[in-house]
Design an enzyme around this catalytic site. Structure first.
Site, mmCIF file in Angstrom:
data_model
loop_
_atom_site.group_PDB
_atom_site.id
_atom_site.type_symbol
_atom_site.label_atom_id
_atom_site.label_comp_id
_atom_site.label_asym_id
_atom_site.label_seq_id
_atom_site.Cartn_x
_atom_site.Cartn_y
_atom_site.Cartn_z
ATOM 1 N N ASP A 17 0.827 -1.213 0.000
ATOM 2 C CA ASP A 17 0.000 0.000 0.000
ATOM 3 C C ASP A 17 0.859 1.260 0.000
ATOM 4 O OD1 ASP A 17 -2.425 1.330 -0.018
ATOM 5 O OD2 ASP A 17 -2.593 1.367 2.168
ATOM 6 N N ARG A 30 -1.293 9.114 -10.147
ATOM 7 C CA ARG A 30 -1.250 7.927 -9.274
ATOM 8 C C ARG A 30 -0.619 6.728 -9.974
ATOM 9 N NH1 ARG A 30 -4.322 7.740 -4.689
ATOM 10 N NH2 ARG A 30 -4.526 5.492 -4.963
ATOM 11 N N HIS A 34 2.051 3.460 -9.103
ATOM 12 C CA HIS A 34 1.855 2.021 -9.324
ATOM 13 C C HIS A 34 3.013 1.441 -10.143
ATOM 14 C CE1 HIS A 34 -1.961 2.292 -7.412
ATOM 15 N NE2 HIS A 34 -2.548 2.971 -8.372
ATOM 16 N N LEU A 128 11.408 -19.966 -5.248
ATOM 17 C CA LEU A 128 10.468 -19.092 -4.522
ATOM 18 C C LEU A 128 9.111 -19.142 -5.209
ATOM 19 C CD1 LEU A 128 10.141 -16.645 -2.385
ATOM 20 C CD2 LEU A 128 10.524 -15.173 -4.357
ATOM 21 N N ILE A 185 -6.510 -4.819 7.563
ATOM 22 C CA ILE A 185 -6.313 -5.980 6.703
ATOM 23 C C ILE A 185 -6.886 -5.738 5.301
ATOM 24 C CG2 ILE A 185 -6.979 -8.437 6.424
ATOM 25 C CD1 ILE A 185 -4.918 -8.200 8.580
#
Ligand code: IPE
Ligand code: IPE
Ligand code: MG
Length: 247
Positions: A17, A30, A34, A128, A185
């Site tokens: 976030d 914005r 991102h 991974l 959350i």
């Protein structure tokens, strides 16, 4: 193996976030935040590999993020499609196996094809596991798992639900990090985070690097995980394990 190497979290989950605020602070759109967020994720995947983390699960787009302005949503969809195409070579080179987790039926054809292709191309990798939660919601996950069990006329038990959930291929997260300073959350891994250690970082996601990740891991290593037991039971079990390892 040293004690600290032993306790590196097997599975880290991250709510990535703060991209929007990162961009706004710089008077940028914005979407620029991102884009920087994709760079931060690439870096974080590499760091997790180096630290010995085996599973990384990241929240990239929530089922509620459709409520954002249309241009941001379409920008995020475009970014996901292009990131999948661009990153697949380095994922392969680094032994990363990609899983996209979330409701695919609502995604456009381009994103869906991109994620299927990236999953297929990385399917043989084992170093991974990277779960990218995209159009994901914890409530959706529980509901879709229950629906699947009902369709098969199976009883709804905790074990059966866990198996039907979209992260059934990995153990529950040990450490759940949220960047960007919010302490919530936001419908991330509601079922799977039942016993995850929570860590909140003030860093905005594009600024989250080695220093921040290592601070989160160091904090995790100080915690005593009790899973409902008493602290004394945990200490006792640890000393029993150590003494039996010596003999
Ligand atoms: C997280 O960053 C990424 C997505 C939700 C897609 P935000 O876009 O929520 O960033 P802030 O919280 O507005 O700073
Ligand atoms: C959570 O962040 C979702 C992702 C990081 C993808 P949000 O920015 O959407 O969460 P809220 O709205 O602040 O709770
Ligand atoms: Mg946010």
């Amino acid at each position: 193996m040293t004690e600290s190497l032993k306790s590196v979290p097997h599975h880290i989950a991250i709510v990535m976030d703060g991209n929007g605020r990162w961009a706004q602070k710089r008077l940028l759109p914005r979407l620029a935040g991102h884009k920087k967020g994709v760079d931060a994720l690439r870096n974080c995947v590499a760091l997790c590999g180096e630290r010995g983390v085996r599973v990384l699960t990241v929240f990239a787009f929530s089922s509620e993020n459709w409520k954002r302005p249309e241009d941001e949503v379409s920008g995020l969809m475009g970014l996901m499609a292009s990131a999948l195409a661009k990153e697949v070579t380095s994922l392969k080179a680094n032994g990363v196996r990609l899983h996209c987790v979330g409701n695919r039926s609502q995604l456009g054809e381009k994103v869906r094809a991109g994620l299927e292709d990236a999953e297929a191309q990385t399917a043989g990798n084992e170093r991974l596991i990277l779960n990218v939660c995209f159009n994901y919601g914890g409530r959706w996950d529980i509901a879709q798992a229950a629906e699947r069990l009902c369709a098969q006329q199976l009883p709804i038990t905790e074990e059966a639900l866990t198996e039907a959930m979209s992260l059934a291929h990995v153990p529950d997260p040990d450490l759940l990090i949220r960047t960007g300073g919010e302490m919530r959350i936001s419908n991330f891994l509601l079922w799977q985070a039942a016993y995850s250690e929570l860590y909140f970082s003030e860093a905005l996601w594009p600024d989250f690097g080695a220093k921040e990740l290592d601070a989160a891991i160091a904090d995790f290593q100080q915690r005593q995980r009790r899973f409902g037991k008493t602290g004394e039971q945990i200490v006792q079990a640890k000393s029993n394990k150590h003494s039996s390892a010596k003999h």
